[in-house]
Structures are given as C-alpha cells and as structure tokens.
Design a protein around this motif. Structure first.
Motif, PDB file in Angstrom:
ATOM      1  N   PHE A  77      -7.880 -21.155  -3.683  1.00  0.00           N
ATOM      2  CA  PHE A  77      -6.859 -20.258  -3.131  1.00  0.00           C
ATOM      3  C   PHE A  77      -6.141 -20.858  -1.923  1.00  0.00           C
ATOM      4  O   PHE A  77      -5.038 -20.457  -1.582  1.00  0.00           O
ATOM      5  CB  PHE A  77      -7.468 -18.901  -2.763  1.00  0.00           C
ATOM      6  N   ARG A  78      -6.738 -21.835  -1.284  1.00  0.00           N
ATOM      7  CA  ARG A  78      -6.079 -22.489  -0.144  1.00  0.00           C
ATOM      8  C   ARG A  78      -4.894 -23.346  -0.596  1.00  0.00           C
ATOM      9  O   ARG A  78      -4.057 -23.726   0.203  1.00  0.00           O
ATOM     10  CB  ARG A  78      -7.079 -23.348   0.621  1.00  0.00           C
ATOM     11  N   ASN A  79      -4.837 -23.672  -1.900  1.00  0.00           N
ATOM     12  CA  ASN A  79      -3.733 -24.470  -2.434  1.00  0.00           C
ATOM     13  C   ASN A  79      -2.526 -23.622  -2.820  1.00  0.00           C
ATOM     14  O   ASN A  79      -1.591 -24.136  -3.434  1.00  0.00           O
ATOM     15  CB  ASN A  79      -4.201 -25.272  -3.659  1.00  0.00           C
ATOM     16  N   TYR A  80      -2.531 -22.362  -2.478  1.00  0.00           N
ATOM     17  CA  TYR A  80      -1.436 -21.456  -2.841  1.00  0.00           C
ATOM     18  C   TYR A  80      -0.843 -20.830  -1.589  1.00  0.00           C
ATOM     19  O   TYR A  80      -1.516 -20.627  -0.586  1.00  0.00           O
ATOM     20  CB  TYR A  80      -1.946 -20.371  -3.800  1.00  0.00           C
ATOM     21  N   GLU A  81       0.443 -20.506  -1.687  1.00  0.00           N
ATOM     22  CA  GLU A  81       1.135 -19.859  -0.568  1.00  0.00           C
ATOM     23  C   GLU A  81       0.866 -18.360  -0.592  1.00  0.00           C
ATOM     24  O   GLU A  81       0.307 -17.827  -1.548  1.00  0.00           O
ATOM     25  CB  GLU A  81       2.639 -20.138  -0.661  1.00  0.00           C
ATOM     26  N   THR A  82       1.308 -17.694   0.446  1.00  0.00           N
ATOM     27  CA  THR A  82       1.154 -16.243   0.537  1.00  0.00           C
ATOM     28  C   THR A  82       1.958 -15.574  -0.580  1.00  0.00           C
ATOM     29  O   THR A  82       3.071 -16.010  -0.878  1.00  0.00           O
ATOM     30  CB  THR A  82       1.681 -15.758   1.896  1.00  0.00           C
ATOM     31  N   PRO A  83       1.414 -14.545  -1.203  1.00  0.00           N
ATOM     32  CA  PRO A  83       2.160 -13.868  -2.284  1.00  0.00           C
ATOM     33  C   PRO A  83       3.508 -13.348  -1.795  1.00  0.00           C
ATOM     34  O   PRO A  83       3.657 -12.905  -0.664  1.00  0.00           O
ATOM     35  CB  PRO A  83       1.243 -12.703  -2.668  1.00  0.00           C
ATOM     36  N   GLU A  84       4.479 -13.422  -2.675  1.00  0.00           N
ATOM     37  CA  GLU A  84       5.830 -12.943  -2.380  1.00  0.00           C
ATOM     38  C   GLU A  84       6.095 -11.721  -3.251  1.00  0.00           C
ATOM     39  O   GLU A  84       5.956 -11.789  -4.474  1.00  0.00           O
ATOM     40  CB  GLU A  84       6.830 -14.053  -2.700  1.00  0.00           C
ATOM     41  N   PHE A  85       6.454 -10.617  -2.637  1.00  0.00           N
ATOM     42  CA  PHE A  85       6.706  -9.374  -3.360  1.00  0.00           C
ATOM     43  C   PHE A  85       8.211  -9.220  -3.555  1.00  0.00           C
ATOM     44  O   PHE A  85       8.961  -9.129  -2.589  1.00  0.00           O
ATOM     45  CB  PHE A  85       6.140  -8.182  -2.580  1.00  0.00           C
ATOM     46  N   LEU A  86       8.633  -9.197  -4.801  1.00  0.00           N
ATOM     47  CA  LEU A  86      10.046  -9.071  -5.122  1.00  0.00           C
ATOM     48  C   LEU A  86      10.458  -7.608  -5.163  1.00  0.00           C
ATOM     49  O   LEU A  86       9.617  -6.726  -5.375  1.00  0.00           O
ATOM     50  CB  LEU A  86      10.330  -9.744  -6.470  1.00  0.00           C
ATOM     51  N   PRO A  87      11.765  -7.322  -4.993  1.00  0.00           N
ATOM     52  CA  PRO A  87      12.236  -5.932  -4.997  1.00  0.00           C
ATOM     53  C   PRO A  87      11.949  -5.189  -6.310  1.00  0.00           C
ATOM     54  O   PRO A  87      11.762  -3.980  -6.311  1.00  0.00           O
ATOM     55  CB  PRO A  87      13.750  -6.063  -4.783  1.00  0.00           C
ATOM     56  N   ASN A  88      11.882  -5.930  -7.425  1.00  0.00           N
ATOM     57  CA  ASN A  88      11.624  -5.272  -8.706  1.00  0.00           C
ATOM     58  C   ASN A  88      10.135  -5.000  -8.950  1.00  0.00           C
ATOM     59  O   ASN A  88       9.760  -4.501  -9.998  1.00  0.00           O
ATOM     60  CB  ASN A  88      12.211  -6.090  -9.859  1.00  0.00           C
ATOM     61  N   GLY A  89       9.275  -5.367  -7.989  1.00  0.00           N
ATOM     62  CA  GLY A  89       7.848  -5.091  -8.110  1.00  0.00           C
ATOM     63  C   GLY A  89       7.015  -6.285  -8.543  1.00  0.00           C
ATOM     64  O   GLY A  89       5.792  -6.227  -8.530  1.00  0.00           O
ATOM     65  N   ASP A  90       7.674  -7.369  -8.951  1.00  0.00           N
ATOM     66  CA  ASP A  90       6.933  -8.567  -9.339  1.00  0.00           C
ATOM     67  C   ASP A  90       6.294  -9.215  -8.119  1.00  0.00           C
ATOM     68  O   ASP A  90       6.790  -9.089  -6.997  1.00  0.00           O
ATOM     69  CB  ASP A  90       7.864  -9.585 -10.014  1.00  0.00           C
ATOM     70  N   ILE A  91       5.200  -9.891  -8.364  1.00  0.00           N
ATOM     71  CA  ILE A  91       4.509 -10.619  -7.305  1.00  0.00           C
ATOM     72  C   ILE A  91       4.449 -12.081  -7.723  1.00  0.00           C
ATOM     73  O   ILE A  91       3.974 -12.399  -8.807  1.00  0.00           O
ATOM     74  CB  ILE A  91       3.077 -10.083  -7.085  1.00  0.00           C
ATOM     75  N   PRO A 137      -3.027 -30.722  -4.203  1.00  0.00           N
ATOM     76  CA  PRO A 137      -3.286 -31.783  -5.175  1.00  0.00           C
ATOM     77  C   PRO A 137      -3.017 -31.293  -6.602  1.00  0.00           C
ATOM     78  O   PRO A 137      -3.049 -30.098  -6.877  1.00  0.00           O
ATOM     79  CB  PRO A 137      -4.773 -32.102  -4.972  1.00  0.00           C
ATOM     80  N   VAL A 138      -2.768 -32.234  -7.488  1.00  0.00           N
ATOM     81  CA  VAL A 138      -2.520 -31.894  -8.887  1.00  0.00           C
ATOM     82  C   VAL A 138      -3.794 -31.304  -9.472  1.00  0.00           C
ATOM     83  O   VAL A 138      -4.896 -31.818  -9.266  1.00  0.00           O
ATOM     84  CB  VAL A 138      -2.101 -33.158  -9.680  1.00  0.00           C
ATOM     85  N   TRP A 139      -3.606 -30.228 -10.213  1.00  0.00           N
ATOM     86  CA  TRP A 139      -4.774 -29.542 -10.787  1.00  0.00           C
ATOM     87  C   TRP A 139      -4.576 -29.377 -12.285  1.00  0.00           C
ATOM     88  O   TRP A 139      -3.530 -28.917 -12.734  1.00  0.00           O
ATOM     89  CB  TRP A 139      -4.973 -28.186 -10.132  1.00  0.00           C
ATOM     90  N   ILE A 140      -5.581 -29.768 -13.034  1.00  0.00           N
ATOM     91  CA  ILE A 140      -5.568 -29.592 -14.486  1.00  0.00           C
ATOM     92  C   ILE A 140      -6.650 -28.574 -14.811  1.00  0.00           C
ATOM     93  O   ILE A 140      -7.828 -28.805 -14.534  1.00  0.00           O
ATOM     94  CB  ILE A 140      -5.845 -30.925 -15.218  1.00  0.00           C
ATOM     95  N   PRO A 141      -6.266 -27.436 -15.402  1.00  0.00           N
ATOM     96  CA  PRO A 141      -7.257 -26.405 -15.705  1.00  0.00           C
ATOM     97  C   PRO A 141      -8.263 -26.891 -16.739  1.00  0.00           C
ATOM     98  O   PRO A 141      -7.963 -27.747 -17.562  1.00  0.00           O
ATOM     99  CB  PRO A 141      -6.432 -25.238 -16.242  1.00  0.00           C
ATOM    100  N   ASP A 142      -9.467 -26.338 -16.667  1.00  0.00           N
ATOM    101  CA  ASP A 142     -10.509 -26.670 -17.645  1.00  0.00           C
ATOM    102  C   ASP A 142     -10.106 -26.148 -19.011  1.00  0.00           C
ATOM    103  O   ASP A 142      -9.407 -25.143 -19.144  1.00  0.00           O
ATOM    104  CB  ASP A 142     -11.847 -26.020 -17.238  1.00  0.00           C
TER     105      ASP A 142
END
Length: 124
Positions: A88-102, A111-116
């Motif tokens: 979670f430290r590799n992500y910015e603070t959530p941004e809340f859009l006017p239409n309700g999307d996050i 760093p580059v991350w490849i999911p398992d």
C-alpha cells in the motif's frame, strides 16, 4: 532592652513548636477532607456511568454476531484485493471523483510489480 528582646525571643521559640503542630493538624485534616471529597466525587461518577456502561456492554454483545458475519463475508473479498496489490505504500492517496468513483493511482516512483498467477489484464 536586651533582656526584653531576649525574653520575647525565648517566648516566641517556646510557642512556635505548638503553633507548628497545630497548623500541621489542620493541614492533615484539610487533606483528609479533600481526599474524602475526591472519593465521594469518584463514587458519584461511577454510579452515574454504570447504566451507560451496562448499555454499552449489551450493545457490544448484540453487535458481536453481526461483526462475525461481516468478517466471514468480507474476508474472501479482502484477500482477493490484497492479492492484486503489492504494498500500500506504493500507491497514492485515493482520489474521489464527483461522480462517486474512487481512483487509487500507483506512485510514479514505485517499483514494477507483476501480480502472482495471471499476467493478463485485471478486470476493474
């Protein structure tokens, strides 16, 4: 003159221990009364808080099964989310859009991350 001053000084010295003992007795009595007042205050507060504490205890007992059910339902979804996110430290603070999307953006310096598992696209 010296005799009068000496007599007054001697009289003052002889009376001062009695006065000091009397003041200490008043002081001890004052502290005792303050201690008793503090005890009465605490007893009163406890007596007034007891019904509220009983209500809170009952509410928590009623709430425990609901929380258990919530954990059983959310647990698998939360585990899936954690499998799609590396740290979670590799992500910015959530941004809340006017239409309700996050939107949660990955930090540019992360760093580059490849999911398992599946290396394909992640369905949003």
């Amino acid at each position: 003159m010296k005799r009068i001053i000496t007599a007054i000084f001697a009289l003052g010295l002889s009376l001062s221990p009695a006065t000091a003992q009397e003041e200490t007795g008043d002081l001890d009595e004052g502290f005792s009364l303050m201690e008793e007042g503090a005890k009465m205050l605490m007893r009163g507060l406890i007596a007034e808080m007891e019904p509220a504490m009983d209500d809170m205890r009952k509410s928590l007992e009623d709430f425990a099964p609901v929380m258990g059910e919530f954990a059983r339902e959310i647990g698998p979804a939360f585990a899936e989310l954690l499998s799609q996110v590396d740290d979670f430290r590799n992500y910015e603070t959530p941004e809340f859009l006017p239409n309700g999307d996050i939107i949660i953006r990955r930090s540019p310096d992360a760093p580059v991350w490849i999911p398992d598992g599946d290396l394909g696209e992640i369905e949003l």
